[in-house]
Design a protein around this motif. Structure first.
Motif, PDB file in Angstrom:
ATOM      1  N   MET A  62       0.964  -1.223   0.012  1.00  0.00           N
ATOM      2  CA  MET A  62       0.074  -0.021  -0.013  1.00  0.00           C
ATOM      3  C   MET A  62       0.844   1.446   0.024  1.00  0.00           C
ATOM      4  SD  MET A  62      -2.635   1.271   3.190  1.00  0.00           S
ATOM      5  CE  MET A  62      -1.307   0.959   4.184  1.00  0.00           C
ATOM      6  N   LYS A  63       1.923   1.365   0.652  1.00  0.00           N
ATOM      7  CA  LYS A  63       2.811   2.623   0.806  1.00  0.00           C
ATOM      8  C   LYS A  63       3.195   3.127  -0.331  1.00  0.00           C
ATOM      9  CE  LYS A  63       6.924   4.186   3.134  1.00  0.00           C
ATOM     10  NZ  LYS A  63       8.100   3.850   3.933  1.00  0.00           N
ATOM     11  N   PRO A  64       3.692   2.363  -1.471  1.00  0.00           N
ATOM     12  CA  PRO A  64       4.090   3.191  -2.627  1.00  0.00           C
ATOM     13  C   PRO A  64       3.016   3.800  -3.433  1.00  0.00           C
ATOM     14  CG  PRO A  64       4.824   1.041  -2.458  1.00  0.00           C
ATOM     15  CD  PRO A  64       3.921   1.182  -1.465  1.00  0.00           C
ATOM     16  N   PHE A  65       1.684   3.481  -2.920  1.00  0.00           N
ATOM     17  CA  PHE A  65       0.743   4.322  -3.717  1.00  0.00           C
ATOM     18  C   PHE A  65       0.182   5.525  -3.178  1.00  0.00           C
ATOM     19  CE2 PHE A  65       0.035  -0.066  -5.178  1.00  0.00           C
ATOM     20  CZ  PHE A  65      -0.293   0.030  -6.486  1.00  0.00           C
ATOM     21  N   LEU A  66       0.517   5.512  -1.830  1.00  0.00           N
ATOM     22  CA  LEU A  66       0.157   6.811  -0.978  1.00  0.00           C
ATOM     23  C   LEU A  66       1.411   7.683  -0.807  1.00  0.00           C
ATOM     24  CD1 LEU A  66      -1.516   5.232   2.217  1.00  0.00           C
ATOM     25  CD2 LEU A  66      -2.414   5.677  -0.015  1.00  0.00           C
ATOM     26  N   VAL A  67       2.797   7.267  -0.945  1.00  0.00           N
ATOM     27  CA  VAL A  67       3.912   8.128  -0.966  1.00  0.00           C
ATOM     28  C   VAL A  67       4.306   8.676  -2.382  1.00  0.00           C
ATOM     29  CG1 VAL A  67       6.348   8.289  -0.307  1.00  0.00           C
ATOM     30  CG2 VAL A  67       4.873   6.937   1.305  1.00  0.00           C
ATOM     31  N   LYS A  68       4.212   7.580  -3.456  1.00  0.00           N
ATOM     32  CA  LYS A  68       4.166   8.297  -4.599  1.00  0.00           C
ATOM     33  C   LYS A  68       5.643   8.707  -4.941  1.00  0.00           C
ATOM     34  CE  LYS A  68      -0.869   9.373  -5.834  1.00  0.00           C
ATOM     35  NZ  LYS A  68      -1.212   8.987  -4.014  1.00  0.00           N
ATOM     36  N   GLY A  69       6.493   8.084  -4.093  1.00  0.00           N
ATOM     37  CA  GLY A  69       7.886   8.796  -4.093  1.00  0.00           C
ATOM     38  C   GLY A  69       8.020  10.053  -3.884  1.00  0.00           C
ATOM     39  N   ASP A  70       7.636  10.749  -3.159  1.00  0.00           N
ATOM     40  CA  ASP A  70       7.659  12.234  -2.894  1.00  0.00           C
ATOM     41  C   ASP A  70       8.214  11.944  -1.412  1.00  0.00           C
ATOM     42  OD1 ASP A  70       6.872  14.701  -1.076  1.00  0.00           O
ATOM     43  OD2 ASP A  70       5.786  15.081  -3.156  1.00  0.00           O
ATOM     44  N   GLN A  71       9.581  12.758  -1.385  1.00  0.00           N
ATOM     45  CA  GLN A  71      10.313  12.572  -0.313  1.00  0.00           C
ATOM     46  C   GLN A  71       9.410  13.424   1.131  1.00  0.00           C
ATOM     47  OE1 GLN A  71      13.952  14.644  -1.090  1.00  0.00           O
ATOM     48  NE2 GLN A  71      14.731  12.950  -2.210  1.00  0.00           N
ATOM     49  N   ALA A  72       8.780  14.376   0.873  1.00  0.00           N
ATOM     50  CA  ALA A  72       8.039  14.817   2.090  1.00  0.00           C
ATOM     51  C   ALA A  72       6.967  14.056   2.402  1.00  0.00           C
ATOM     52  CB  ALA A  72       7.256  16.396   1.561  1.00  0.00           C
TER      53      ALA A  72
END
Length: 239
Positions: free
Chosen positions: A118-128
């Protein structure tokens, strides 16, 4: 990542695990005249090989892939020994139940298995967003308790859904004609996945995404406030 590559990574496993076994079953049975059991057995070879290849390629232990591999190998051997095509169909339910139990156990141990997917879909590679996720997951943010509850809820929904799918598949395997259950099993699986995506998104992933966004804003406001406090101090020193 290109759009083509993204589509391949998204739909590739679905095609290999669903379309190939289903299509090959009817090809072996109707075109080649194989028995129901033989057609079911051979149609399971490609998904099994894909699972092994994923493990070799990634060179690491993957919880879900490992569970699927073990259940597929054991159930395939049992099906060959017994020669029962209905057991071969019920095997898919065993896969679902094993994964579901594994997910629920991971929640009980405090390490929800579905978080990694699930995490990659929520974070989307954004460092913030990555930093905000880490603050929430580590308990350092004000909303951490609620965030961790939603994280557990997401995995619990998937675990319960897969157990329910198992029950439906096993009951169908022994009460519905084999030819009908071959395609109906796919319908049950797809329906379960769609419904679970919606429910887990509403109860878990959606609220978590909102918390991550809110934490990003809080972090930005804190940085701005820190800069405003530091500026007068620097001016005073300079004076």
């Amino acid at each position: 990542m290109t759009t083509k590559t993204s589509k391949q990574s998204t739909f590739g496993p679905l095609i290999v695990d669903v379309a190939v076994p289903l299509g090959s079953y009817y090809l072996f049975k109707d075109a080649f005249g194989m028995s129901t059991f033989a057609a079911l057995a051979w149609s399971s070879v490609v998904p099994a090989l894909r699972t092994v290849w994923s493990l070799v390629r990634e060179r690491r232990t993957n919880g879900l892939a490992g569970l699927i591999l073990v259940v597929n190998v054991v159930s395939l051997v049992l099906s060959f020994v017994s020669g029962d095509p209905r057991l071969m169909l019920a095997k898919d339910g065993a896969v679902s139940s094993t994964i579901g139990i594994g997910i629920l156990v991971s929640v009980a141990l405090g390490r929800p298995m579905m978080t990694a997917g699930m995490k990659p879909f929520l974070v989307k590679g954004d460092q913030a967003k990555e930093a905000a996720w880490q603050r929430l997951a580590s308990g350092r943010a004000a909303a951490s308790a609620a965030f961790l509850r939603k994280e557990r809820t997401f995995s619990v929904v998937w675990g319960v859904a897969l157990l329910a799918e198992c029950v439906a598949r096993v009951v169908g395997a022994y009460t519905i004609p084999v030819d009908t259950m071959v395609w109906m099993g796919t319908v049950v699986m797809v329906g379960t996945m769609v419904l679970t995506f919606l429910v887990s998104g509403a109860l878990g992933a959606g609220p978590m995404e909102a918390m991550v966004s809110a934490e990003v804003e809080n972090g930005t406001e804190a940085e701005v406030a820190g800069e405003e406090v530091a500026l007068p101090v620097e001016e005073a020193v300079a004076a």
